[in-house]
Motif scaffolding. Structure first.
Motif, PDB file in Angstrom:
ATOM      1  N   GLN A  68       3.840  -2.933   7.330  1.00 65.78           N
ATOM      2  CA  GLN A  68       4.301  -4.287   7.031  1.00 65.78           C
ATOM      3  C   GLN A  68       5.702  -4.487   7.583  1.00 65.78           C
ATOM      4  O   GLN A  68       6.529  -3.575   7.571  1.00 65.78           O
ATOM      5  N   TYR A  69       5.959  -5.726   8.064  1.00 64.79           N
ATOM      6  CA  TYR A  69       7.307  -6.066   8.494  1.00 64.79           C
ATOM      7  C   TYR A  69       8.225  -6.190   7.288  1.00 64.79           C
ATOM      8  O   TYR A  69       7.819  -6.672   6.230  1.00 64.79           O
ATOM      9  N   TYR A  70       9.461  -5.756   7.463  1.00 66.99           N
ATOM     10  CA  TYR A  70      10.466  -6.005   6.445  1.00 66.99           C
ATOM     11  C   TYR A  70      11.804  -6.272   7.121  1.00 66.99           C
ATOM     12  O   TYR A  70      12.084  -5.763   8.206  1.00 66.99           O
ATOM     13  N   TRP A  71      12.601  -7.124   6.488  1.00 67.44           N
ATOM     14  CA  TRP A  71      13.861  -7.592   7.054  1.00 67.44           C
ATOM     15  C   TRP A  71      15.030  -7.210   6.165  1.00 67.44           C
ATOM     16  O   TRP A  71      14.888  -7.110   4.935  1.00 67.44           O
ATOM     17  N   LEU A  72      16.164  -7.029   6.782  1.00 68.22           N
ATOM     18  CA  LEU A  72      17.413  -6.833   6.054  1.00 68.22           C
ATOM     19  C   LEU A  72      17.881  -8.194   5.540  1.00 68.22           C
ATOM     20  O   LEU A  72      17.843  -9.189   6.268  1.00 68.22           O
ATOM     21  N   LYS A  89       0.833  -1.196   0.000  1.00 69.53           N
ATOM     22  CA  LYS A  89       0.000   0.000   0.000  1.00 69.53           C
ATOM     23  C   LYS A  89       0.878   1.260   0.000  1.00 69.53           C
ATOM     24  O   LYS A  89       2.052   1.223   0.366  1.00 69.53           O
ATOM     25  N   GLN A  90       0.265   2.387  -0.370  1.00 72.28           N
ATOM     26  CA  GLN A  90       0.991   3.648  -0.423  1.00 72.28           C
ATOM     27  C   GLN A  90       1.581   4.013   0.940  1.00 72.28           C
ATOM     28  O   GLN A  90       2.691   4.558   1.023  1.00 72.28           O
ATOM     29  N   GLU A  91       0.828   3.712   2.026  1.00 71.24           N
ATOM     30  CA  GLU A  91       1.286   4.070   3.358  1.00 71.24           C
ATOM     31  C   GLU A  91       2.620   3.400   3.687  1.00 71.24           C
ATOM     32  O   GLU A  91       3.455   3.971   4.403  1.00 71.24           O
ATOM     33  N   VAL A  92       2.824   2.196   3.161  1.00 69.98           N
ATOM     34  CA  VAL A  92       4.085   1.489   3.402  1.00 69.98           C
ATOM     35  C   VAL A  92       5.237   2.228   2.724  1.00 69.98           C
ATOM     36  O   VAL A  92       6.302   2.435   3.312  1.00 69.98           O
ATOM     37  N   VAL A  93       5.024   2.650   1.472  1.00 70.60           N
ATOM     38  CA  VAL A  93       6.069   3.375   0.744  1.00 70.60           C
ATOM     39  C   VAL A  93       6.360   4.706   1.424  1.00 70.60           C
ATOM     40  O   VAL A  93       7.529   5.099   1.572  1.00 70.60           O
ATOM     41  N   TYR A  94       5.310   5.417   1.847  1.00 69.77           N
ATOM     42  CA  TYR A  94       5.523   6.692   2.540  1.00 69.77           C
ATOM     43  C   TYR A  94       6.352   6.483   3.813  1.00 69.77           C
ATOM     44  O   TYR A  94       7.222   7.298   4.148  1.00 69.77           O
ATOM     45  N   ALA A  95       6.079   5.398   4.555  1.00 71.02           N
ATOM     46  CA  ALA A  95       6.847   5.114   5.770  1.00 71.02           C
ATOM     47  C   ALA A  95       8.311   4.834   5.438  1.00 71.02           C
ATOM     48  O   ALA A  95       9.226   5.322   6.114  1.00 71.02           O
ATOM     49  N   LEU A  96       8.548   4.059   4.383  1.00 73.03           N
ATOM     50  CA  LEU A  96       9.922   3.739   3.987  1.00 73.03           C
ATOM     51  C   LEU A  96      10.668   4.987   3.512  1.00 73.03           C
ATOM     52  O   LEU A  96      11.870   5.142   3.763  1.00 73.03           O
ATOM     53  N   VAL A  97       9.951   5.869   2.835  1.00 72.10           N
ATOM     54  CA  VAL A  97      10.562   7.122   2.382  1.00 72.10           C
ATOM     55  C   VAL A  97      10.894   8.012   3.573  1.00 72.10           C
ATOM     56  O   VAL A  97      11.972   8.605   3.652  1.00 72.10           O
ATOM     57  N   GLN A  98       9.959   8.088   4.526  1.00 71.42           N
ATOM     58  CA  GLN A  98      10.188   8.922   5.710  1.00 71.42           C
ATOM     59  C   GLN A  98      11.380   8.411   6.524  1.00 71.42           C
ATOM     60  O   GLN A  98      12.139   9.193   7.100  1.00 71.42           O
TER      61      GLN A  98
END
Length: 398
Positions: free
Chosen positions: A366-370, A285-294
């Motif tokens: 969403q969770y994301y891992w390195l 979702k867009q909210e996920v991308v906005y969080a990653l950008v922030q």
């Protein structure tokens, strides 16, 4: 200790300090142990003066702690020549504020040592020669307000120049409410390109001043730094200055050169996408991308499209994200487990999520891992049925 004098004595004292539990204490009698009192009290005869002199030389070279001015066993010269001083004494000797010296020590710009006492009090000493080497630069450092006045820029722009590396600071980044200490030579370097440019009272129709240009593109990410860099290296050149102070805000450029620079800095539509398209490409979702950008996990830029500020993401940055990180949904498919239980399963194996709904530092829907070597090893071992010591993921329902 008497062999290879005085090196044998120095090595012996080093060995004593290394073996003693209090060898790093800031009290000579504690750090050196009984030998300290033996030499100065039992060997007080003038015939042993060479031993006491050797001890004093050792203290001058190796003692990284303060010495009391009222010290009775050492000569006055040995005390006054001692290199390690408390912050307050070092600041007084160099005619600097205590806060400036403390910040420089914390930033690693001068050599220092800390001593934590049982009560919790922390004492600090600094090496005076390392402070003396930068004392003049610390004296000439200016605040953000002064730098903004000299450059003809806002305080926010000055801070942006600091973060971009155009301006050097002393004492590191200050805490909220504390002043910046900006190196004077960095300001002079920024103003140097306009030092030989002729004064121009009026701006021609084919020209534009730096301040006018900033009003047009002020919110576009990176444009300010790009224009300043091009001005410094001569890519667009400075046609004139509107004031004898030659501040950056008064620099004058040819419009055609500025337009060419801005056009070259705008990527083609094929190389970047908006947030909606970026979310679609990642399957989130867009909210996920906005969080990653922030969180600056994904880099982005703001462009002025028909007077509206729009955020764009380069396709290369999306690909870089895919190579470095992985969403929980993809891991769940690889591990044949429920996405809801994935975080706890990996956590039991010591693999924490880089960001996610429960993260306090990188909150995300969403969770994301390195993609760490530990995670890759876990995926490889889980895929091997012979591995029995790994936490088993919860199976998906039939």
């Amino acid at each position: 200790m008497l062999l290879r004098w005085p090196h044998g004595l120095e090595q012996g004292l080093d060995r004593i300090r290394a073996e003693r539990e209090d060898g790093r204490a800031w009290k000579l009698s504690v750090a050196l142990g009984p030998i300290y009192k033996e030499i100065f009290d039992r060997l007080s005869d003038p015939a042993y003066q060479f031993v006491r002199d050797a001890i004093e030389r050792y203290i001058l070279d190796k003692w990284e702690a303060p010495l009391a001015l009222r010290h009775k066993r050492l000569h006055v010269d040995a005390i006054t020549e001692h290199r390690w001083l408390p912050v307050e004494a070092a600041a007084s000797r160099m005619n600097l504020r205590v806060a400036v010296v403390s910040r420089a020590a914390e930033a690693g710009e001068v050599h220092c040592r800390d001593q934590v006492y049982p009560s919790g009090r922390v004492a600090r000493v600094v090496e005076i020669s390392s402070l003396q080497a930068i004392a003049d630069k610390l004296h000439s450092a200016v605040s953000v307000e002064e730098a903004a006045r000299k450059l003809g820029l806002s305080k926010n722009r000055v801070v942006e120049l600091i973060h971009a590396g155009f301006l050097k600071i002393w004492g590191g980044q200050p805490q909220a409410g504390a002043p910046w200490f900006i190196a004077q030579n960095g300001i002079q370097d920024l103003l140097r390109p306009a030092s030989d440019v002729s004064l121009q009272k009026q701006i021609k129709n084919t020209q534009i001043s730096f301040s006018q240009l900033m009003r047009c593109v002020a919110r576009e990410d990176g444009i300010f730094r790009k224009i300043l860099t091009a001005s410094i290296n001569g890519t667009i050149g400075i046609s004139g200055v509107g004031n004898s102070d030659r501040r950056i805000c008064d620099w004058i450029f040819e419009r055609v050169l500025v337009k060419s620079l801005l056009d070259s800095s705008t990527p083609t539509s094929a190389s970047e996408v908006g947030v909606v398209e970026a979310a679609h490409a990642l399957g989130v979702k867009q909210e996920v991308v906005y969080a990653l950008v922030q969180q600056q996990v994904i880099k982005s830029r703001i462009r002025n499209i028909n007077g509206r500020q729009t955020r764009f993401v380069r396709l290369s940055d999306l690909e870089a994200f895919r190579e470095k990180y992985v969403f929980g949904r993809e891991l769940a498919i690889s591990l044949h487990c429920s996405p809801k239980s994935l975080a706890s399963v990996l956590s039991r194996s010591g693999i924490a999520a880089f960001g996610g709904p429960t993260s306090t530092t990188r909150p995300c829907r969403q969770y994301y891992w390195l993609r760490s070597s530990k995670l890759e090893a876990y995926l490889a071992q889980t895929a091997d049925p012979t591995q029995s010591d790994l936490p088993k993921p919860d199976a998906l329902p039939e």
